[in-house]
Write an enzyme that holds these catalytic residues in place. Structure first.
Site, PDB file in Angstrom:
ATOM      1  N   THR A  60       0.826  -1.209   0.000  1.00  0.00           N
ATOM      2  CA  THR A  60       0.000   0.000   0.000  1.00  0.00           C
ATOM      3  C   THR A  60       0.860   1.259   0.000  1.00  0.00           C
ATOM      4  O   THR A  60       0.659   2.163  -0.804  1.00  0.00           O
ATOM      5  CB  THR A  60      -0.905  -0.007   1.256  1.00  0.00           C
ATOM      6  OG1 THR A  60      -1.635  -1.230   1.251  1.00  0.00           O
ATOM      7  CG2 THR A  60      -1.867   1.160   1.250  1.00  0.00           C
TER       8      THR A  60
ATOM      9  N   ASP B 281       2.768  -1.026  18.988  1.00  0.00           N
ATOM     10  CA  ASP B 281       3.089  -0.107  17.891  1.00  0.00           C
ATOM     11  C   ASP B 281       3.331   1.312  18.441  1.00  0.00           C
ATOM     12  O   ASP B 281       4.301   1.981  18.058  1.00  0.00           O
ATOM     13  CB  ASP B 281       1.922  -0.104  16.891  1.00  0.00           C
ATOM     14  CG  ASP B 281       2.109   0.912  15.786  1.00  0.00           C
ATOM     15  OD1 ASP B 281       2.962   0.687  14.916  1.00  0.00           O
ATOM     16  OD2 ASP B 281       1.406   1.943  15.796  1.00  0.00           O
TER      17      ASP B 281
ATOM     18  N   LYS C 287       6.879   3.682  18.530  1.00  0.00           N
ATOM     19  CA  LYS C 287       6.953   5.088  18.095  1.00  0.00           C
ATOM     20  C   LYS C 287       7.447   5.973  19.237  1.00  0.00           C
ATOM     21  O   LYS C 287       8.238   6.903  19.032  1.00  0.00           O
ATOM     22  CB  LYS C 287       5.578   5.536  17.599  1.00  0.00           C
ATOM     23  CG  LYS C 287       5.171   4.809  16.315  1.00  0.00           C
ATOM     24  CD  LYS C 287       3.697   4.984  15.977  1.00  0.00           C
ATOM     25  CE  LYS C 287       3.327   4.271  14.678  1.00  0.00           C
ATOM     26  NZ  LYS C 287       1.887   4.159  14.457  1.00  0.00           N
TER      27      LYS C 287
HETATM   28  N1  HSE Z   1      -0.925   0.270  12.424  1.00  0.00           N
HETATM   29  C1  HSE Z   1      -0.611   1.668  12.570  1.00  0.00           C
HETATM   30  C2  HSE Z   1      -1.794   2.409  13.145  1.00  0.00           C
HETATM   31  C3  HSE Z   1      -0.284   2.321  11.263  1.00  0.00           C
HETATM   32  O1  HSE Z   1      -2.871   1.843  13.305  1.00  0.00           O
HETATM   33  O2  HSE Z   1      -1.659   3.582  13.441  1.00  0.00           O
HETATM   34  C4  HSE Z   1       1.117   2.572  10.961  1.00  0.00           C
HETATM   35  O3  HSE Z   1       1.928   2.919  12.016  1.00  0.00           O
END
Ligand code: HSE
Length: 443
Positions: A15, A203, A207
């Site tokens: 994507t 995730d 970050k």
């Molecule tokens: N899976 C991540 C989110 C997208 O849902 O924000 C990319 O970092």
């Protein structure tokens, strides 16, 4: 250079990769007006060379040979968009070893192996661009690294995961259970087939690891960041939060604590958080992201935008390509340290233990609907010095039924709260583990 411009090789035509090709084609003229020469995708590598992605690749060599792409003398910048750890790391290090600059959106890779990758890039004299790895299209890394370079960063609070923000927003507005909303998010393409990393906060913690390094020069290990996901939240939590004047968001939080002797510690954590409805972050809905950064000179700032998706993420990838292309054109690399601090200035900084963190909390007790239960709960909280600001009991249980009892506490230290909850969860009237959601004020 055989042709005018800088040659780009793209590994991974999913994507985001497709979005990068689209942006480079669609905005070729405006990019050249800003850069002075074109960016040319000369090679693309992907295991799937059959699927039609709806982009014109007629002038591009497209095959599954990523190693050949890295070695190709026409490729000056390698974009890694395959994700994951092992193969992505191998290609990234191979590209650096071949003297190629790298652009990646892979926060998981950098959160775990950033020191090795940035170190290799520095030694090789090449750049690693990773703007797309945090908050998608929002130029948050470049803002911290350059726009806020004058500041000592005091804190940052981010909604950095679109999947969970979509799920929380939908649970709040529809009253539906989490599984129902997650399924819808998958059907709409917001959530991955396996959304565990998103829902469990991993995730966002990846970050936050990168942001904390850039904001504070702190070399944090991703695994040491206390991380809680949204999976335990129930519809009743959103109703109660609303009545108490809050919304629930999955926040990544990082703050610098400097003691009187000048010693610094970093508070870093990812968890669902009650934030006042009046805060700017509280109005960030759906799959959108936002990061609030407070600097000592600039004061509070807020960056908002799409944290994922084909074109927004491609926007960040192409911004890195342009920056690196400018450096190549000037005959250099490393104009700005990738993590904002020079490598020698990055240092391990101790984390503030979660138990020391202080603030108000939301507690969802599950207890039998019997006379005296609230007294037992309030008594155990009081023994640990925790005062109650407000209480809601939802519904009326029959004999032997459990009901949720929702409590907002006065400010308390987390260690005291944990000790009180251990006591309370052992009470015979309490039938399920208590859910604690921390409150963050002053946003
Ligand atoms: N899976 C991540 C989110 C997208 O849902 O924000 C990319 O970092």
């Amino acid at each position: 250079m055989a042709e005018r411009g800088i040659g780009i090789g793209l590994i991974g035509l999913g994507t985001i990769g497709t979005g990068v090709v689209k942006v480079l084609q669609r905005n070729a003229a405006v990019i050249e007006q800003r850069l002075g020469f074109p960016l040319r995708v000369v090679r693309v590598a992907d295991l799937d060379t059959e699927t039609d992605r709806g982009v014109d690749l007629s002038s591009v060599r497209f095959d599954s040979d990523a190693d050949g792409l890295i070695a190709d003398p026409d490729v000056s910048i390698v974009i890694e968009l395959i994700g994951g750890y092992d193969i992505a790391k191998r290609y990234t290090l191979a590209a650096i070893a071949a003297g190629k600059h790298v652009v990646t959106a892979n926060k998981a890779l950098l959160a775990l192996h950033g020191a090795e990758i940035f170190g290799a890039a520095q030694r090789a004299g090449v750049d690693v661009g990773f703007e797309a790895s945090v908050a998608g299209g929002i130029p948050i890394l470049r803002s911290i690294r350059e726009g806020l370079v004058a500041n000592r960063i005091e804190s940052l609070h981010g909604i950095m995961n679109g999947t969970t923000n979509y799920v929380l927003t939908q649970m709040e507005s529809t009253g539906e259970a989490q599984e129902v909303v997650v399924k819808r998010a998958q059907d709409l393409g917001y959530a991955e087939a396996d959304p565990t990393f998103d829902l469990e906060g991993v995730d966002a913690a990846h970050k936050l690891t990168l942001l904390a390094a850039m904001a504070f020069g702190a070399e944090l290990t991703f695994k040491e960041i206390p991380t809680e996901g949204i999976s335990g939240l129930a519809p009743v939590d959103f109703e109660a939060a609303d009545e108490f004047g809050y919304r629930i968001k999955l926040l990544g939080i990082a703050k610098s604590h400097v003691d009187a002797g000048g010693a610094e510690r970093i508070e870093a954590r990812v968890h669902p958080t009650l934030i006042p409805k009046s805060s700017l972050l509280a109005s960030v809905d759906g799959a959108m992201n936002a990061v609030a950064v407070t600097g000592d000179a600039v004061g509070p700032t807020l960056f908002y935008g799409a944290g994922a998706g084909e074109l927004p993420t491609a926007s960040a990838v192409v911004a890195d390509l342009v920056e690196i292309a400018r450096e190549i054109d000037r005959g250099g690399a490393g104009r700005v340290a990738p993590l904002s601090y020079l490598p020698d200035a990055l240092r391990p900084v101790p984390l503030v233990p979660l138990g020391e963190i202080s603030g108000r909390a939301y507690l969802r007790f599950t207890a039998l609907d019997r006379a005296g239960v609230l007294g037992h709960i309030a008594g155990a909280l009081g023994e640990h010095g925790i005062g109650i600001e407000s209480v809601i009991q939802k519904g009326r249980g029959g004999e032997g039924d459990s009901v949720p009892v929702l409590v907002l506490t006065h400010p308390a230290q987390e260690s005291a709260l944990r000790a009180a909850l251990e006591r309370i969860d052992a009470l015979p009237d309490v039938t399920a583990p208590t859910r604690l959601v921390r409150i963050e004020e002053g946003l």
